[in-house]
Motif scaffolding. Structure first.
Motif, PDB file in Angstrom:
ATOM      1  N   PRO A  59     -41.127  26.382  28.054  1.00  0.00           N
ATOM      2  CA  PRO A  59     -41.452  27.593  27.295  1.00  0.00           C
ATOM      3  C   PRO A  59     -40.185  28.263  26.766  1.00  0.00           C
ATOM      4  N   GLU A  60     -40.344  28.992  25.670  1.00  0.00           N
ATOM      5  CA  GLU A  60     -39.174  29.627  25.038  1.00  0.00           C
ATOM      6  C   GLU A  60     -38.452  30.574  25.986  1.00  0.00           C
ATOM      7  N   GLU A  61     -39.217  31.238  26.864  1.00  0.00           N
ATOM      8  CA  GLU A  61     -38.559  32.198  27.787  1.00  0.00           C
ATOM      9  C   GLU A  61     -37.544  31.511  28.703  1.00  0.00           C
ATOM     10  N   TYR A  62     -37.684  30.189  28.857  1.00  0.00           N
ATOM     11  CA  TYR A  62     -36.712  29.466  29.681  1.00  0.00           C
ATOM     12  C   TYR A  62     -35.735  28.640  28.836  1.00  0.00           C
ATOM     13  N   GLY A  63     -35.728  28.866  27.550  1.00  0.00           N
ATOM     14  CA  GLY A  63     -34.753  28.199  26.698  1.00  0.00           C
ATOM     15  C   GLY A  63     -35.263  26.954  25.996  1.00  0.00           C
ATOM     16  N   GLY A  64     -36.557  26.619  26.197  1.00  0.00           N
ATOM     17  CA  GLY A  64     -37.125  25.456  25.515  1.00  0.00           C
ATOM     18  C   GLY A  64     -37.756  25.853  24.189  1.00  0.00           C
ATOM     19  N   MET A  65     -38.549  24.944  23.636  1.00  0.00           N
ATOM     20  CA  MET A  65     -39.225  25.235  22.362  1.00  0.00           C
ATOM     21  C   MET A  65     -40.738  25.283  22.547  1.00  0.00           C
ATOM     22  N   GLY A  66     -41.187  25.013  23.773  1.00  0.00           N
ATOM     23  CA  GLY A  66     -42.624  25.082  24.068  1.00  0.00           C
ATOM     24  C   GLY A  66     -43.435  24.061  23.290  1.00  0.00           C
ATOM     25  N   VAL A  67     -42.845  22.864  23.051  1.00  0.00           N
ATOM     26  CA  VAL A  67     -43.528  21.874  22.216  1.00  0.00           C
ATOM     27  C   VAL A  67     -44.166  20.771  23.075  1.00  0.00           C
ATOM     28  N   ASP A  68     -44.962  19.914  22.422  1.00  0.00           N
ATOM     29  CA  ASP A  68     -45.711  18.899  23.170  1.00  0.00           C
ATOM     30  C   ASP A  68     -44.844  17.689  23.557  1.00  0.00           C
ATOM     31  N   PHE A  69     -45.457  16.779  24.297  1.00  0.00           N
ATOM     32  CA  PHE A  69     -44.723  15.632  24.849  1.00  0.00           C
ATOM     33  C   PHE A  69     -44.272  14.638  23.774  1.00  0.00           C
ATOM     34  N   LEU A  70     -44.871  14.724  22.587  1.00  0.00           N
ATOM     35  CA  LEU A  70     -44.454  13.800  21.521  1.00  0.00           C
ATOM     36  C   LEU A  70     -42.988  14.019  21.140  1.00  0.00           C
ATOM     37  N   TYR A  71     -42.517  15.242  21.332  1.00  0.00           N
ATOM     38  CA  TYR A  71     -41.109  15.513  21.029  1.00  0.00           C
ATOM     39  C   TYR A  71     -40.207  14.717  21.983  1.00  0.00           C
ATOM     40  N   SER A  72     -40.643  14.601  23.232  1.00  0.00           N
ATOM     41  CA  SER A  72     -39.874  13.802  24.192  1.00  0.00           C
ATOM     42  C   SER A  72     -39.911  12.333  23.782  1.00  0.00           C
ATOM     43  N   PHE A  73     -41.081  11.900  23.305  1.00  0.00           N
ATOM     44  CA  PHE A  73     -41.207  10.506  22.871  1.00  0.00           C
ATOM     45  C   PHE A  73     -40.286  10.239  21.682  1.00  0.00           C
ATOM     46  N   ILE A  74     -40.237  11.164  20.745  1.00  0.00           N
ATOM     47  CA  ILE A  74     -39.371  11.003  19.568  1.00  0.00           C
ATOM     48  C   ILE A  74     -37.898  10.884  20.015  1.00  0.00           C
ATOM     49  N   LEU A  75     -37.505  11.728  20.958  1.00  0.00           N
ATOM     50  CA  LEU A  75     -36.115  11.677  21.451  1.00  0.00           C
ATOM     51  C   LEU A  75     -35.805  10.319  22.068  1.00  0.00           C
ATOM     52  N   THR A  76     -36.784   9.727  22.745  1.00  0.00           N
ATOM     53  CA  THR A  76     -36.597   8.408  23.358  1.00  0.00           C
ATOM     54  C   THR A  76     -36.610   7.309  22.303  1.00  0.00           C
ATOM     55  N   GLU A  77     -37.557   7.411  21.376  1.00  0.00           N
ATOM     56  CA  GLU A  77     -37.670   6.388  20.325  1.00  0.00           C
ATOM     57  C   GLU A  77     -36.395   6.287  19.511  1.00  0.00           C
ATOM     58  N   GLU A  78     -35.863   7.438  19.143  1.00  0.00           N
ATOM     59  CA  GLU A  78     -34.685   7.441  18.274  1.00  0.00           C
ATOM     60  C   GLU A  78     -33.420   7.006  19.008  1.00  0.00           C
ATOM     61  N   LEU A  79     -33.474   7.045  20.338  1.00  0.00           N
ATOM     62  CA  LEU A  79     -32.307   6.635  21.129  1.00  0.00           C
ATOM     63  C   LEU A  79     -32.127   5.109  21.100  1.00  0.00           C
ATOM     64  N   ALA A  80     -33.217   4.369  20.886  1.00  0.00           N
ATOM     65  CA  ALA A  80     -33.145   2.902  20.969  1.00  0.00           C
ATOM     66  C   ALA A  80     -32.079   2.310  20.034  1.00  0.00           C
ATOM     67  N   PRO A  81     -32.016   2.712  18.759  1.00  0.00           N
ATOM     68  CA  PRO A  81     -31.007   2.104  17.877  1.00  0.00           C
ATOM     69  C   PRO A  81     -29.572   2.467  18.222  1.00  0.00           C
ATOM     70  N   THR A  82     -29.354   3.430  19.116  1.00  0.00           N
ATOM     71  CA  THR A  82     -27.973   3.759  19.508  1.00  0.00           C
ATOM     72  C   THR A  82     -27.458   2.738  20.528  1.00  0.00           C
ATOM     73  N   HIS A  83     -28.372   1.986  21.145  1.00  0.00           N
ATOM     74  CA  HIS A  83     -28.036   1.006  22.185  1.00  0.00           C
ATOM     75  C   HIS A  83     -27.299   1.667  23.354  1.00  0.00           C
ATOM     76  N   CYS A  84     -27.678   2.903  23.615  1.00  0.00           N
ATOM     77  CA  CYS A  84     -27.057   3.632  24.725  1.00  0.00           C
ATOM     78  C   CYS A  84     -28.103   3.813  25.828  1.00  0.00           C
ATOM     79  N   GLY A  85     -28.264   2.782  26.634  1.00  0.00           N
ATOM     80  CA  GLY A  85     -29.271   2.850  27.699  1.00  0.00           C
ATOM     81  C   GLY A  85     -28.886   3.782  28.837  1.00  0.00           C
ATOM     82  N   GLY A  86     -27.610   4.160  28.917  1.00  0.00           N
ATOM     83  CA  GLY A  86     -27.149   4.876  30.103  1.00  0.00           C
ATOM     84  C   GLY A  86     -27.139   6.394  30.015  1.00  0.00           C
ATOM     85  N   PHE A  87     -27.497   6.943  28.851  1.00  0.00           N
ATOM     86  CA  PHE A  87     -27.523   8.407  28.714  1.00  0.00           C
ATOM     87  C   PHE A  87     -28.882   8.861  29.235  1.00  0.00           C
TER      88      PHE A  87
END
Ligand SMILES: Cc1cc2nc3c(=O)[nH]c(=O)nc-3n(C[C@H](O)[C@H](O)[C@H](O)COP(=O)(O)OP(=O)(O)OC[C@H]3O[C@@H](n4cnc5c(N)ncnc54)[C@H](O)[C@@H]3O)c2cc1C
Length: 383
Positions: A59-87
């Protein structure tokens, strides 16, 4: 067509563009260095926090954006082409911080969550011990109550973010006399700098070189009672509740990894020539690529259907465990064959497929091994 297409809004698409541009500038150029250093620096976490890419669901009161889980999926999906498995920020954002947000008191949430979203507090979770991993009931670490404190004694190992972390959620036995070992375990937050809490060495692994994975020791470590998460004795049930999302997060990483490995390999086989033609034109190779493409497509469809269930809060233990089991195994089948089709170059560090092969191996081991997933699935079959 993607099952998720109708769930994506313009905001999701804009977010994806911003994430991609950010990774291109702030992640991809540094991966080699982080791999050599054996750690992703705190500064990279901090920058991610400043962009709003850590715990976007808070939630925004804790510094987040209060958005759905698809945002987490997008962050993971876009990480694949960086080939950085360790972050391992998805471990922080989508696996560990949810414990605080779900089971924490208002005071605990105010104290820790804004730092988790900002990148000032990096988190870890410590369940595994040198003597036990799959069988959590055999855990030996104890936390004994004394004068308003828990005195923690024990050893943990293989803890991801173990060197960087400022806060670790420790699973410990608070009641050794409980009727069942599952009822005697609690989750306690231990902060960096607490006397008696020592981080061990950064473990050398066959893959995920930029991920800091360490041992931890607790020697008469005094933690204020207020650091207990939720109720005493409920730790095992809290872990079970949150494991569905943990398994889904692992499946997400494996799926996008398999897609990236296949993409790289299709490109490679179209340009590499042998016996006067691109190797992709050999029927054997084209058929094997077709088999892999089919497996990857099946994985994507199943993952997206699990994601939709998860968005609707309907993802059950059986399907989450199936996704973790099948998709992580599929990644390993695919990435191994992809190395093969790169020939000798697939064995060379300068080709990303080599790192992807090493990084993939652990996916069937942590967050519940494939065998434990099969055990859980089999229990759901009414045998
Ligand atoms: C890189 C990495 C990062 C990790 N990060 C973390 C972390 O952040 N926090 C944390 O707490 N842990 C972490 N772990 C630990 C991980 O979760 C455990 O290694 C995993 O759960 C397996 O436990 P184990 O290593 O003790 O293997 P064991 O439990 O000893 O298993 C050994 C083998 O026996 C099999 N087996 C065990 N029980 C059964 C059974 N009933 N039926 C059939 N087969 C069985 C297993 O599947 C496996 O093949 C990490 C591990 C690694 C390698």
């Amino acid at each position: 067509m993607s099952l998720l297409e109708k769930y994506y809004t313009d905001e999701h698409r804009l977010f994806r563009d911003a994430v991609r541009r950010y990774y291109e500038k702030e992640v991809t150029p540094y991966v080699e260095k982080w791999e050599k250093d054996g750690i992703v620096p705190r500064q990279a976490w901090k920058k991610l926090g400043e962009m709003g890419f850590l715990c976007p669901w808070l939630p925004e009161e804790y510094g987040g954006m209060g958005v759905d889980f698809l945002y987490s999926f997008i962050l993971t999906e876009e990480l694949a082409p960086t080939h950085c498995g360790g972050f391992f920020f998805p471990l922080h954002s989508d696996i560990i911080v949810p414990y605080i947000s779900t089971f924490g008191t208002d005071e605990q949430k105010k104290r820790w969550l804004p730092g988790c979203a900002a990148g000032d507090i990096i988190t870890a979770v410590a369940m595994t011990e040198p003597g036990t991993g799959s069988d959590l009931a055999a855990m030996r670490t104890t936390a004994v109550k004394e004068d308003g404190h828990y005195i923690i004694n024990g050893q943990k190992t293989f803890i991801s973010n173990g060197i960087c972390c400022d806060l670790v959620i420790v699973a410990a036995v608070t009641n050794p006399n409980a009727a069942s070992p599952y009822e005697g375990m609690s989750l306690i937050v231990v902060e960096e700098g607490t006397p008696g809490f020592e981080k061990g060495r950064n473990l050398e692994k066959i893959g995920l070189h930029s991920q800091d994975t360490s041992e931890m020791a607790f020697v008469d470590c005094r933690v204020p009672e207020e650091n207990l998460l939720g109720q005493e004795g409920y730790g095992f049930y809290y872990l079970m509740e949150k494991l569905q999302q943990e398994r889904l997060v692992c499946a997400m990483g494996s799926q996008v990894g398999a897609e990236e490995a296949l993409r790289l390999t299709i490109d490679y086989t179209k340009t590499r020539e042998a016996f006067g033609r691109p190797i992709s034109r050999f029927q054997y190779i084209s058929f094997e690529l077709a088999k892999m493409a089919t497996e990857v497509e099946i994985g994507r469809a199943f993952l997206e259907s699990c994601l939709i269930d998860h968005l609707d809060k309907k993802l059950d233990v059986k399907r989450a465990s199936m996704a973790k089991y099948w998709i992580c195994e599929m990644l390993n089948r695919v990435v191994s064959q992809c190395v093969q089709f790169h020939g000798g170059y697939g064995y060379m560090e300068e080709y990303p497929i080599a790192r992807m092969f090493r990084d993939a191996r652990v996916q069937t081991i942590y967050a519940g091994t494939s065998e434990i997933m099969l055990l859980i699935i089999s229990r759901q079959l009414g045998l």
